[in-house]
Motif scaffolding. Structure first.
Motif, PDB file in Angstrom:
ATOM      1  N   THR A 170       1.501  -1.023  -0.144  1.00 17.09           N
ATOM      2  CA  THR A 170      -0.196  -0.105   0.247  1.00 17.09           C
ATOM      3  C   THR A 170       0.586   0.963   0.162  1.00 17.09           C
TER       4      THR A 170
ATOM      5  N   ARG B  80       3.887   1.646  -1.155  1.00 18.70           N
ATOM      6  CA  ARG B  80       4.432   1.715  -3.194  1.00 18.70           C
ATOM      7  C   ARG B  80       3.623   2.322  -3.427  1.00 18.70           C
ATOM      8  N   ASN B  81       2.363   2.034  -2.921  1.00 15.07           N
ATOM      9  CA  ASN B  81       1.045   2.193  -4.461  1.00 15.07           C
ATOM     10  C   ASN B  81       0.036   4.199  -3.883  1.00 15.07           C
ATOM     11  N   GLU B  82       0.817   4.154  -3.012  1.00 20.46           N
ATOM     12  CA  GLU B  82       0.392   5.540  -2.549  1.00 20.46           C
ATOM     13  C   GLU B  82       1.858   5.813  -3.420  1.00 20.46           C
TER      14      GLU B  82
ATOM     15  N   ALA C  37       3.427   5.294  -5.377  1.00 25.57           N
ATOM     16  CA  ALA C  37       3.197   5.652  -7.504  1.00 25.57           C
ATOM     17  C   ALA C  37       1.520   6.176  -7.920  1.00 25.57           C
TER      18      ALA C  37
END
Lengths: 458, 146
Positions: free
Chosen positions: B29, B31-33, B35
């Protein structure tokens, strides 16, 4: 029934079945609107019927979980409920809130409802399954916390078992992940990302803990197999559930603006999600085969076995069908999703709640099992509902395959509405099967009123 | 399952496995934020788009339509409706005119309610749908039909 306070669960079970009827009736309205587009328009537009259909489902399953917990926890803890009065009060609060919310959906334009209920202060409405106005959402939190307090106090003061521990973890998880529904970022991608923390981590996460605990409880009772054996199975199943299901959330993060590494994480882990359901099926059959007593309630045993099989088919097999990213690229947001949703919810959660009701209700009414006649009627309802749900799923899957082909794969893709016209036959078949499902549900209710001479003594 | 594999072993594996995978999920999560800014079109997240999202929500559009494939399957996908209806060549105008013209009243056909949106609100919902169409969705849907 060993403890007086278990009686509160009866209220919850009766209300759950009532809301189940409402859910199915509104499902039939929607099914008809799929083929007769202007049916009941503008009195009940499709989106309103859908809110009632899905929200009634969620509320009645929660009622079923709560009723089950109020029934199980005293027996597991070997003491009366901490506060039966609180359980009764919360029941009425929950029922009135649910009825008021459904009435508001049906009678008030949704935008006005949003305005009057403080959606401008904290906007949480208008997202799938989380359509409830702010006061309803807050009410759910109050009811859930009061319920958890009551149950947790009972467990803390009594015997602690693996089943009650797993049930409590599932129920606390349910409440905690519901809190994410109050977070609604302006950025739609982030909104969707965290929306799944409630939706996915409920149905493919903590609800499965509740499912496992309910099934384990009923299996101990009807088979007489050692608790030690059943509890070990339960831990193995929920371990498999969470190590696949948590990262499996990634199968919702393929096409909503989230980065592409989710296609790998989501595909691999969610492809493993059928394993815990398969284990559950094996578990249910294995325990029944190794039974050490012949419990007079054969209907409850049938529902327990049915839960194992149908949750594996609906959640496991039909989930796997479209969970790999290259497949999901074509099937995402089609009738395939609807097919999976119907059989998964029925097979896992509807059936486990009915399993529990089927086991507990005769005891709550002062007998070990219903009369043979009532059980035969109940088993008829099992087959009517289960077989019609299988066909509803097959027809929606057929509609979905056609839809994907015509609209997304063919050389000259058709528009959405032109495609819908092409698959109308399958919607008609689904609607007809839905009527049989309703008949099955009415037969189920009839079984409660059937009297027989040979009711077994409690 | 017998012998050394006891219930408490099973329980410990459960707790260990759950904590590990939940932490992994939090890391993903994070890393998601990191990206998302390159993908979610946030540079164009204007107050008008935010107001449009609110209209999307308070009219319960998701109760019939899908948006990026999520929602109900009763009415067309709207994540790419701006592109489907002409993009820069009339997409916005089409969306506004369509909403204003509902319901069609054609017998037997699926009907969309009339929401009586003001011109300002129509601009807002159209801006929101244009914004969504510019999110990087890894090339989904497969074609313009949604």
């Amino acid at each position: 029934m060993q403890y007086k306070s278990q009686a509160v669960s009866k209220l919850y079970f009766v209300a759950a079945i009532g809301l189940f009827v409402a859910q199915v009736l509104f499902g039939l309205i929607m099914g008809l609107q799929y083929v007769i587009g202007d049916f009941l328009f503008p009195a009940i537009p499709f989106n309103v019927a859908r809110m009632v259909h899905t929200n009634a489902l969620i509320v009645w399953l929660l009622m079923g979980f709560m009723g089950s917990a109020y029934y199980m926890i005293p027996e597991e803890s070997e003491r009366e409920l901490f506060s039966p009065k609180l359980a009764i009060a919360l029941f009425w609060i929950f029922l009135v809130a649910a009825a008021a919310t459904v009435a508001a959906y049906l009678l008030v334009p949704y935008a006005s409802l949003a305005k009057w209920t403080g959606n401008d202060l904290l906007s949480t409405m208008g997202r799938e399954f989380l359509e409830q106005p702010l006061p309803t959402k807050l009410g759910i939190v109050v009811v859930a916390l009061g319920f958890l307090f009551n149950i947790s106090m009972t467990v803390l003061k009594g015997r602690k078992t693996a089943i009650s521990t797993v049930l409590l973890m599932g129920l606390w998880g349910l409440a905690i992940f519901f809190l994410v529904s109050f977070y609604n970022p302006d950025n739609i991608v982030r909104d969707k990302y965290y929306w799944w923390w409630t939706v996915h981590l409920w149905v493919e996460g903590v609800w499965e803990l509740i499912l496992g605990a309910l099934l384990a409880f009923v299996l101990i009772k009807v088979t007489g197999v050692d608790r030690e054996v059943i509890e070990k199975w339960l831990y193995v199943i929920i371990t498999l559930t969470l190590i696949t299901g948590i990262i499996g959330t990634g199968h919702h993060y393929f096409w909503i603006g989230t980065p592409e590494y989710w296609q790998w994480w989501g595909s691999v882990f969610s492809a493993l999600e059928p394993i815990p359901f398969f284990a559950m099926t094996v578990f249910a059959f294995n325990m029944v085969n190794r039974r050490r007593r012949e419990h007079p309630n054969r209907a409850a045993t049938l529902w327990a076995l049915g839960t194992g099989v149908m949750s594996f088919l609906g959640a496991g097999v039909w989930g796997f069908l479209h969970t790999l990213a290259p497949v999901n690229f074509y099937t995402h947001g089609s009738q395939i999703t609807a097919a999976h949703g119907h059989m998964a919810f029925y097979g896992a959660y509807v059936m486990v709640v009915i399993t529990m009701i089927s086991y507990a209700m005769p005891l709550l009414r002062g007998r070990a099992a219903n009369s043979n006649k009532a059980q035969v009627i109940e088993m008829w309802s099992f087959w009517l509902m289960t077989v019609s749900m299988v066909f509803i799923t097959l027809f929606l899957t057929a509609a979905g395959i056609l839809q994907v082909w015509l609209q997304r794969v063919a050389d000259a893709p058709m528009s959405f509405m032109a495609t819908q016209d092409q698959v109308a036959l399958f919607y008609w078949l689904r609607e007809g099967t839905g009527v049989i499902f309703l008949i099955g549900l009415l037969v189920y209710i009839w079984s409660f009123f059937s009297k027989g001479e040979d009711a077994a003594k409690a | 399952m017998s012998g050394s594999f006891t219930t408490s072993t099973a329980r410990n594996i459960f707790f260990g496995g759950t904590v590990f995978f939940f932490l992994l999920f939090l890391a993903l999560t994070y890393r998601n934020e990191q990206a998302l800014p390159a993908r979610d079109n946030r540079a164009n997240l204007t107050p008008q788009v935010v107001a449009g999202k609110k209209i999307w929500e308070t009219r319960n559009c998701v109760g019939c339509h899908t948006l990026l494939g999520e929602g109900a399957y009763f009415a067309p996908e709207l994540g790419n409706v701006y592109v489907r209806r002409g993009g820069a060549q009339g997409g916005t105008e089409f969306i506004k005119a369509w909403i204003k013209a509902q319901p069609t009243g054609a017998p037997g056909r699926r009907q969309m309610p009339q929401f009586n949106l003001s011109d300002k609100e129509l601009d807002e919902i159209a801006a929101f749908l244009k914004y969504v169409s510019e999110i990087n969705t890894s090339k989904w849907p497969p074609n313009n039909e949604g």
